[in-house]
Design a protein around this motif. Structure first.
Motif, PDB file in Angstrom:
ATOM      1  N   TRP A 178       0.364   2.771 -16.346  1.00 58.56           N
ATOM      2  CA  TRP A 178      -1.053   3.253 -16.380  1.00 58.56           C
ATOM      3  C   TRP A 178      -1.333   4.646 -15.966  1.00 58.56           C
ATOM      4  CZ3 TRP A 178      -2.190  -2.306 -13.979  1.00 58.56           C
ATOM      5  CH2 TRP A 178      -2.231  -3.268 -15.215  1.00 58.56           C
ATOM      6  N   ASP A 179      -0.098   5.259 -15.408  1.00 66.32           N
ATOM      7  CA  ASP A 179      -0.341   6.573 -14.603  1.00 66.32           C
ATOM      8  C   ASP A 179      -1.192   6.527 -13.475  1.00 66.32           C
ATOM      9  OD1 ASP A 179       0.501   9.247 -14.267  1.00 66.32           O
ATOM     10  OD2 ASP A 179      -1.363   9.957 -15.373  1.00 66.32           O
ATOM     11  N   ILE A 180      -0.942   5.630 -12.491  1.00 71.25           N
ATOM     12  CA  ILE A 180      -1.417   5.230 -10.996  1.00 71.25           C
ATOM     13  C   ILE A 180      -0.289   5.257 -10.101  1.00 71.25           C
ATOM     14  CG2 ILE A 180      -2.845   3.633  -9.832  1.00 71.25           C
ATOM     15  CD1 ILE A 180      -3.811   2.306 -12.309  1.00 71.25           C
ATOM     16  N   GLU A 181      -0.508   6.167  -9.123  1.00 70.45           N
ATOM     17  CA  GLU A 181      -0.096   6.473  -7.961  1.00 70.45           C
ATOM     18  C   GLU A 181      -0.070   5.414  -7.149  1.00 70.45           C
ATOM     19  OE1 GLU A 181       2.311   8.800  -7.363  1.00 70.45           O
ATOM     20  OE2 GLU A 181       2.212   9.515  -9.409  1.00 70.45           O
ATOM     21  N   PRO A 182       0.817   4.894  -6.359  1.00 75.75           N
ATOM     22  CA  PRO A 182       0.756   3.981  -5.404  1.00 75.75           C
ATOM     23  C   PRO A 182      -0.154   4.467  -4.028  1.00 75.75           C
ATOM     24  CG  PRO A 182       3.198   4.117  -6.009  1.00 75.75           C
ATOM     25  CD  PRO A 182       2.254   5.100  -6.712  1.00 75.75           C
ATOM     26  N   PRO A 183      -1.174   3.709  -3.779  1.00 71.65           N
ATOM     27  CA  PRO A 183      -2.022   4.164  -2.758  1.00 71.65           C
ATOM     28  C   PRO A 183      -1.257   4.328  -1.545  1.00 71.65           C
ATOM     29  CG  PRO A 183      -2.492   1.939  -3.295  1.00 71.65           C
ATOM     30  CD  PRO A 183      -1.490   2.364  -4.022  1.00 71.65           C
ATOM     31  N   THR A 184      -1.802   5.542  -0.878  1.00 69.04           N
ATOM     32  CA  THR A 184      -1.102   5.841   0.629  1.00 69.04           C
ATOM     33  C   THR A 184      -2.315   5.598   1.565  1.00 69.04           C
ATOM     34  OG1 THR A 184      -1.631   8.037   0.329  1.00 69.04           O
ATOM     35  CG2 THR A 184       0.717   7.363  -0.169  1.00 69.04           C
ATOM     36  N   THR A 185      -3.504   5.710   1.051  1.00 68.48           N
ATOM     37  CA  THR A 185      -4.981   5.544   1.960  1.00 68.48           C
ATOM     38  C   THR A 185      -5.713   4.352   1.449  1.00 68.48           C
ATOM     39  OG1 THR A 185      -6.101   6.903   1.037  1.00 68.48           O
ATOM     40  CG2 THR A 185      -4.733   7.831   2.540  1.00 68.48           C
ATOM     41  N   TRP A 186      -6.431   3.666   2.163  1.00 67.11           N
ATOM     42  CA  TRP A 186      -7.430   2.824   1.608  1.00 67.11           C
ATOM     43  C   TRP A 186      -8.433   3.470   0.586  1.00 67.11           C
ATOM     44  CZ3 TRP A 186      -5.919  -1.768   1.904  1.00 67.11           C
ATOM     45  CH2 TRP A 186      -5.032  -2.220   3.059  1.00 67.11           C
ATOM     46  N   ASP A 187      -8.800   4.579   0.712  1.00 69.12           N
ATOM     47  CA  ASP A 187      -9.650   5.270  -0.222  1.00 69.12           C
ATOM     48  C   ASP A 187      -9.055   5.246  -1.485  1.00 69.12           C
ATOM     49  OD1 ASP A 187     -11.741   5.873   1.393  1.00 69.12           O
ATOM     50  OD2 ASP A 187     -11.125   7.866   2.070  1.00 69.12           O
ATOM     51  N   VAL A 304       5.964  -0.415  -0.963  1.00 72.33           N
ATOM     52  CA  VAL A 304       5.530   0.791  -0.366  1.00 72.33           C
ATOM     53  C   VAL A 304       4.856   0.651   0.759  1.00 72.33           C
ATOM     54  CG1 VAL A 304       5.463   1.916  -2.475  1.00 72.33           C
ATOM     55  CG2 VAL A 304       3.322   0.629  -1.649  1.00 72.33           C
ATOM     56  N   PRO A 305       4.558   1.525   1.859  1.00 64.93           N
ATOM     57  CA  PRO A 305       3.997   1.138   2.863  1.00 64.93           C
ATOM     58  C   PRO A 305       2.413   0.959   2.859  1.00 64.93           C
ATOM     59  CG  PRO A 305       5.341   3.401   3.125  1.00 64.93           C
ATOM     60  CD  PRO A 305       5.221   2.804   1.672  1.00 64.93           C
ATOM     61  N   MET A 306       1.830   0.114   3.873  1.00 64.75           N
ATOM     62  CA  MET A 306       0.574  -0.142   3.871  1.00 64.75           C
ATOM     63  C   MET A 306      -0.278   1.039   3.544  1.00 64.75           C
ATOM     64  SD  MET A 306      -0.810  -2.973   6.806  1.00 64.75           S
ATOM     65  CE  MET A 306      -2.550  -3.778   6.532  1.00 64.75           C
ATOM     66  N   PRO A 307      -1.349   0.859   3.121  1.00 64.76           N
ATOM     67  CA  PRO A 307      -2.403   1.865   3.022  1.00 64.76           C
ATOM     68  C   PRO A 307      -2.815   2.341   4.106  1.00 64.76           C
ATOM     69  CG  PRO A 307      -2.722   0.533   1.244  1.00 64.76           C
ATOM     70  CD  PRO A 307      -1.748  -0.061   1.942  1.00 64.76           C
ATOM     71  N   GLN A 308      -3.202   3.585   4.703  1.00 66.38           N
ATOM     72  CA  GLN A 308      -3.738   4.148   6.005  1.00 66.38           C
ATOM     73  C   GLN A 308      -5.422   4.264   6.025  1.00 66.38           C
ATOM     74  OE1 GLN A 308      -1.753   4.018   8.811  1.00 66.38           O
ATOM     75  NE2 GLN A 308      -0.362   2.972   7.593  1.00 66.38           N
ATOM     76  N   TRP A 309      -6.000   4.112   7.139  1.00 64.32           N
ATOM     77  CA  TRP A 309      -7.228   4.473   7.036  1.00 64.32           C
ATOM     78  C   TRP A 309      -7.534   5.959   7.256  1.00 64.32           C
ATOM     79  CZ3 TRP A 309     -11.190   1.359   5.798  1.00 64.32           C
ATOM     80  CH2 TRP A 309     -10.647   0.313   6.097  1.00 64.32           C
TER      81      TRP A 309
END
Length: 451
Positions: A178-187, A304-309
């Protein structure tokens, strides 16, 4: 067990129960446990095993494969056999059973107890203070903050087993498709949730009844649910950090970007197996859970790491984590302690526990991080435990648990379920549970106030 005895010792004459229990707050802050009799008070405490005597210790646990290290112990210790009784970990059933056994006066010798609920068993006078049996000799064998989770005042009430640093399990194949990057932030997580929903799947579920995970999310955001001032417990569930977390997940639920089914139950497992759910915010012990319940997805998952605020931060949290505790009624405290320490430090035992998925060991030695990659093939060859190892370094170790956390989880589950049903915002949940928790602690005779 009566209100006037603890571990076979008598509380000082005339000391009200609420004063004794209130001292737990001071103990949590690092002061002596108020009102507790000394080790020399006498009474009818445990006498221990006679030389050459053969005994059997009972051990209640839900850890997968726990019978294997226990069998290894039994093969090496014919005089001190351990009998495992599996208990259900669904909706806190194991703790209800343990508390009932304590009240009936017939608990097991040892039990699997998670860090968050250790204080609840202290309120019940259910756990043995292990200090007089040489537990201090083993302190340096364990990770400091995990050891401290069972230390109250001068007492040590359990042996660390494992923690659960959190990360994000993702279906790498679907994210790439789906061409979605793993999220690194909660946004970015919300953006990914929106994109995945457009593909007909869901990024996750908000499980109303999973108070343990919600606590981890609040922990990462900087919440402090319990604190102490002298002998008073401070309850701060409705704090700004937790409100931020509640608002975030409420918006996902309200926007229909996330499911609201319970996690780790049949419907959720089906979604995990079929790709209906494309990720899971889980803990290090979750690798075995996915392997065991979604075998046909082998090779498709990554961690992957937990998303960050805030982008670039490295704040993490812990979900779960257990101890091996010795109950106050045991007749054989030294043998029970010896087993608890061996179970959680012996390299052969740790190896068997790791293979069956029990989290990140509480022991400092006896294993390597690479050993934790038991299911490396399932995760496409990724050395995924490095993610959890790094996460463990970002866990705020000043977090403390308070009494009645098992009841707190039930309160959260009921309130979140009701809020999802009638559309109420999640801040109302925090306000309600805050009030209920203060009342619960007061009912137990503790001094408490809202933070």
């Amino acid at each position: 067990m009566s209100d006037t005895t603890r571990n076979g010792n008598t509380w000082p004459h005339g000391t009200p129960r609420r004063t004794v229990l209130g001292g737990a707050a001071a103990a949590a802050a690092g002061f002596a446990l108020a009102g507790c009799g000394s080790d020399d008070d006498g009474g009818d405490g445990p006498k221990g095993r006679k030389k050459g005597e053969k005994i059997t210790l009972t051990f209640w646990s839900w850890v997968p494969g726990i019978d294997k290290p226990v069998a290894l112990w039994n093969s090496k210790n014919p005089e001190v056999r351990v009998k495992v009784e599996k208990v259900s970990a669904v909706d806190g059933a194991q703790y209800a059973k343990m508390h009932a056994a304590i009240k009936a006066g017939n608990p097991p010798d040892l039990g699997q107890i998670e860090y968050p609920v250790v204080p609840s068993f202290l309120v019940d006078n259910g756990l043995l203070d292990l200090t007089k049996y040489g537990v201090a000799d083993h302190k340096d064998e364990f990770v400091g903050w995990q050891w401290q989770q069972s230390v109250f005042g001068k007492g040590v009430y359990a042996i660390p087993q494992a923690s659960g640093p959190m990360g994000l399990f993702i279906r790498q194949d679907l994210f790439e498709k789906w061409d979605i990057e793993p999220p690194t932030t909660w946004d970015e997580y919300q953006e990914a949730a929106t994109a995945i929903r457009k593909k007909g799947a869901w990024i996750e579920t908000f499980s109303a009844t999973n108070g343990n995970r919600f606590a981890g999310l609040a922990w990462q955001a900087g919440a402090r649910w319990f604190g102490t001032e002298g002998d008073t417990w401070i309850v701060s569930i409705d704090d700004e950090a937790t409100r931020k977390v509640a608002d975030y997940w409420y918006e996902l639920v309200r926007g229909k970007l996330i499911k609201t089914i319970p996690d780790r139950q049949n419907a959720w497992y089906k979604d995990v197996q079929t790709g209906g759910i494309a990720s899971w915010l889980g803990a290090s012990w979750g690798d075995a859970l996915l392997v065991g319940n979604a075998p046909k997805t082998a090779g498709k998952w990554r961690v992957v790491p937990m998303p960050q605020w805030k982008k670039g931060d490295a704040a993490h949290a812990n979900w779960g984590g257990s101890t091996t505790a010795v109950f106050a009624k045991t007749k054989y405290p030294k043998d029970a302690l010896a087993f608890a320490v061996w179970l959680n430090t012996d390299p052969e035992s740790i190896k068997l526990l790791i293979e069956n998925g029990y989290g990140t060991p509480g022991a400092k030695k006896g294993y390597t991080t690479s050993q934790l990659d038991v299911h490396k093939d399932f995760f496409g060859g990724q050395a995924y435990s490095k993610v959890f190892d790094e996460a463990s370094k970002g866990v705020d170790t000043s977090w403390k648990w308070g009494p009645a956390t098992d009841t707190l989880y039930q309160r959260l589950g009921d309130a979140f379920t009701a809020a999802i049903g009638d559309g109420s915002d999640f801040r109302s949940v925090l306000k309600k549970v805050q009030s209920q928790t203060v009342a619960d602690l007061k009912e137990k005779g503790l001094q408490v106030k809202a933070g």
